[in-house]
Design a protein around this motif. Structure first.
Motif, PDB file in Angstrom:
ATOM      1  N   LEU A 195      -2.098   3.910  20.692  1.00 48.27           N
ATOM      2  CA  LEU A 195      -2.165   2.516  20.260  1.00 48.27           C
ATOM      3  C   LEU A 195      -1.561   2.357  18.871  1.00 48.27           C
ATOM      4  O   LEU A 195      -1.677   3.250  18.024  1.00 48.27           O
ATOM      5  CB  LEU A 195      -3.621   2.041  20.244  1.00 48.27           C
ATOM      6  N   LEU A 196      -0.952   1.221  18.616  1.00 47.78           N
ATOM      7  CA  LEU A 196      -0.397   0.939  17.298  1.00 47.78           C
ATOM      8  C   LEU A 196      -1.538   0.707  16.313  1.00 47.78           C
ATOM      9  O   LEU A 196      -2.531   0.057  16.631  1.00 47.78           O
ATOM     10  CB  LEU A 196       0.498  -0.296  17.345  1.00 47.78           C
ATOM     11  N   HIS A 197      -1.377   1.264  15.108  1.00 45.49           N
ATOM     12  CA  HIS A 197      -2.376   1.105  14.060  1.00 45.49           C
ATOM     13  C   HIS A 197      -1.690   1.273  12.717  1.00 45.49           C
ATOM     14  O   HIS A 197      -0.471   1.397  12.651  1.00 45.49           O
ATOM     15  CB  HIS A 197      -3.548   2.085  14.262  1.00 45.49           C
ATOM     16  N   ARG A 198      -2.473   1.275  11.638  1.00 41.30           N
ATOM     17  CA  ARG A 198      -1.923   1.284  10.277  1.00 41.30           C
ATOM     18  C   ARG A 198      -2.316   2.539   9.507  1.00 41.30           C
ATOM     19  O   ARG A 198      -3.433   3.031   9.662  1.00 41.30           O
ATOM     20  CB  ARG A 198      -2.445   0.082   9.487  1.00 41.30           C
ATOM     21  N   SER A 199      -1.405   2.970   8.638  1.00 37.64           N
ATOM     22  CA  SER A 199      -1.726   4.068   7.718  1.00 37.64           C
ATOM     23  C   SER A 199      -0.953   3.888   6.418  1.00 37.64           C
ATOM     24  O   SER A 199      -0.029   3.073   6.330  1.00 37.64           O
ATOM     25  CB  SER A 199      -1.398   5.430   8.343  1.00 37.64           C
ATOM     26  N   VAL A 200      -1.370   4.664   5.434  1.00 35.50           N
ATOM     27  CA  VAL A 200      -0.670   4.716   4.147  1.00 35.50           C
ATOM     28  C   VAL A 200      -0.274   6.156   3.865  1.00 35.50           C
ATOM     29  O   VAL A 200      -0.920   7.096   4.343  1.00 35.50           O
ATOM     30  CB  VAL A 200      -1.543   4.186   2.983  1.00 35.50           C
ATOM     31  N   HIS A 201       0.788   6.306   3.104  1.00 37.06           N
ATOM     32  CA  HIS A 201       1.200   7.607   2.583  1.00 37.06           C
ATOM     33  C   HIS A 201       1.539   7.410   1.116  1.00 37.06           C
ATOM     34  O   HIS A 201       2.107   6.379   0.742  1.00 37.06           O
ATOM     35  CB  HIS A 201       2.428   8.145   3.327  1.00 37.06           C
ATOM     36  N   ILE A 202       1.185   8.388   0.296  1.00 33.61           N
ATOM     37  CA  ILE A 202       1.460   8.318  -1.131  1.00 33.61           C
ATOM     38  C   ILE A 202       2.243   9.554  -1.545  1.00 33.61           C
ATOM     39  O   ILE A 202       1.891  10.675  -1.159  1.00 33.61           O
ATOM     40  CB  ILE A 202       0.157   8.216  -1.954  1.00 33.61           C
ATOM     41  N   LEU A 203       3.319   9.329  -2.304  1.00 34.23           N
ATOM     42  CA  LEU A 203       4.110  10.407  -2.889  1.00 34.23           C
ATOM     43  C   LEU A 203       3.749  10.487  -4.363  1.00 34.23           C
ATOM     44  O   LEU A 203       4.018   9.548  -5.121  1.00 34.23           O
ATOM     45  CB  LEU A 203       5.607  10.129  -2.722  1.00 34.23           C
ATOM     46  N   VAL A 204       3.124  11.595  -4.761  1.00 37.65           N
ATOM     47  CA  VAL A 204       2.676  11.785  -6.138  1.00 37.65           C
ATOM     48  C   VAL A 204       3.614  12.769  -6.831  1.00 37.65           C
ATOM     49  O   VAL A 204       3.744  13.922  -6.406  1.00 37.65           O
ATOM     50  CB  VAL A 204       1.226  12.314  -6.190  1.00 37.65           C
ATOM     51  N   PHE A 205       4.238  12.300  -7.893  1.00 43.64           N
ATOM     52  CA  PHE A 205       5.167  13.114  -8.670  1.00 43.64           C
ATOM     53  C   PHE A 205       4.552  13.484 -10.008  1.00 43.64           C
ATOM     54  O   PHE A 205       3.717  12.745 -10.538  1.00 43.64           O
ATOM     55  CB  PHE A 205       6.467  12.340  -8.925  1.00 43.64           C
ATOM     56  N   GLY A 255     -10.802  -4.211   8.396  1.00 46.07           N
ATOM     57  CA  GLY A 255     -11.229  -5.021   7.268  1.00 46.07           C
ATOM     58  C   GLY A 255     -10.584  -4.643   5.951  1.00 46.07           C
ATOM     59  O   GLY A 255     -10.697  -5.375   4.972  1.00 46.07           O
ATOM     60  N   ASP A 256      -9.905  -3.485   5.890  1.00 51.54           N
ATOM     61  CA  ASP A 256      -9.211  -3.062   4.665  1.00 51.54           C
ATOM     62  C   ASP A 256      -7.745  -3.454   4.742  1.00 51.54           C
ATOM     63  O   ASP A 256      -7.233  -3.808   5.797  1.00 51.54           O
ATOM     64  CB  ASP A 256      -9.295  -1.541   4.491  1.00 51.54           C
ATOM     65  N   ASP A 257      -7.080  -3.346   3.603  1.00 44.87           N
ATOM     66  CA  ASP A 257      -5.638  -3.565   3.592  1.00 44.87           C
ATOM     67  C   ASP A 257      -4.951  -2.284   3.118  1.00 44.87           C
ATOM     68  O   ASP A 257      -5.599  -1.313   2.740  1.00 44.87           O
ATOM     69  CB  ASP A 257      -5.259  -4.772   2.735  1.00 44.87           C
ATOM     70  N   TYR A 258      -3.637  -2.286   3.167  1.00 47.36           N
ATOM     71  CA  TYR A 258      -2.870  -1.101   2.781  1.00 47.36           C
ATOM     72  C   TYR A 258      -3.152  -0.700   1.326  1.00 47.36           C
ATOM     73  O   TYR A 258      -3.355   0.477   1.034  1.00 47.36           O
ATOM     74  CB  TYR A 258      -1.374  -1.368   2.937  1.00 47.36           C
ATOM     75  N   TRP A 259      -3.120  -1.663   0.438  1.00 45.12           N
ATOM     76  CA  TRP A 259      -3.270  -1.402  -0.991  1.00 45.12           C
ATOM     77  C   TRP A 259      -4.603  -0.718  -1.305  1.00 45.12           C
ATOM     78  O   TRP A 259      -4.636   0.305  -1.992  1.00 45.12           O
ATOM     79  CB  TRP A 259      -3.136  -2.729  -1.742  1.00 45.12           C
ATOM     80  N   ALA A 260      -5.686  -1.266  -0.809  1.00 50.31           N
ATOM     81  CA  ALA A 260      -7.011  -0.684  -1.052  1.00 50.31           C
ATOM     82  C   ALA A 260      -7.106   0.706  -0.432  1.00 50.31           C
ATOM     83  O   ALA A 260      -7.676   1.632  -1.036  1.00 50.31           O
ATOM     84  CB  ALA A 260      -8.100  -1.593  -0.483  1.00 50.31           C
ATOM     85  N   THR A 261      -6.544   0.871   0.750  1.00 51.46           N
ATOM     86  CA  THR A 261      -6.583   2.173   1.423  1.00 51.46           C
ATOM     87  C   THR A 261      -5.819   3.219   0.626  1.00 51.46           C
ATOM     88  O   THR A 261      -6.271   4.356   0.485  1.00 51.46           O
ATOM     89  CB  THR A 261      -6.005   2.055   2.846  1.00 51.46           C
TER      90      THR A 261
END
Length: 160
Positions: free
Chosen positions: A22-32, A65-71
C-alpha cells in the motif's frame, strides 16, 4: 495510507502497508558534518526490511495524524539523538525503490555528537562522498534501494 497523489485515504499498520504494497509516507534525512561527510546508518538486523543494509542518516514512517516535518524531527532525535535545523531537499513519489513510500527528504549539517539508537541501528559513521560512490560501484557493502535513489538525486543536484 495515501493515494498516488499523497492524499490520506485511511489507516493501516506498518506491517500491513508493507505486506500489501500500500502507498504510504516516510521521511529520510541526510546528516552531514562540517567537512561534507555524510552520516550513514547500518540498519539493525532486527528490521523487517533491509536488515544489515546501509541507509540514509535517519528515516521513518509518517504516523497517522503527523506530517512530514514533525516526523523528520522526531526521527532525527529518536535514531541519532540530535536536534538540528532541517532543510527540505527533495520529494519522491511512491515507487518500488522506496517500497511504495512517498518520501520527503531533508538535509542538515551538525556539529553534535551522534548517539545511535541500538534498537534501530547496528552501527553508523561518516562517509566521504567519494567513499560512498566507490562502495555503490562495487556493490559492497549493501545499500538500501531508497538510499541509492536519494543519493543519486543528491549527486544530480550538485549541492555540496
Amino acid at each position: 495510507m495515501v493515494d498516488s497523489e499523497d492524499r490520506v485515504i485511511g489507516r493501516a499498520t506498518r506491517r500491513e502497508v508493507h505486506s500489501r504494497g500500500l502507498l504510504h509516507r516516510s521521511v529520510h534525512i541526510l546528516v552531514f558534518n562540517e567537512t561534507g561527510e555524510l552520516f550513514l546508518q547500518k540498519r539493525a538486523m532486527s528490521k523487517d526490511e533491509n536488515p544489515g543494509y546501509w541507509d540514509t542518516s535517519a528515516a521513518g514512517h509518517v504516523s497517522a495524524g503527523d506530517d512530514y516535518w514533525a516526523t523528520a524531527h522526531r526521527e532525527l532525535d529518536e535514531e541519532l539523538g540530535i536536534r538540528e535545523t532541517l532543510k527540505p531537499f527533495l520529494r519522491i513519489q511512491a515507487c518500488p525503490e522506496t517500497f511504495w513510500e512517498h518520501v520527503e527528504c531533508y538535509t542538515c549539517i551538525t556539529r553534535q555528537r551522534i548517539r545511535i539508537n541500538p534498537h534501530e541501528i547496528d552501527e553508523g559513521r561518516y562517509w566521504s562522498i567519494q567513499e560512498i560512490q566507490k562502495a555503490l560501484q562495487t556493490g559492497r557493502p549493501a545499500f538500501t534501494s531508497s538510499f541509492k535513489l536519494l543519493f543519486g538525486k543528491y549527486l544530480e543536484t550538485g549541492i555540496r
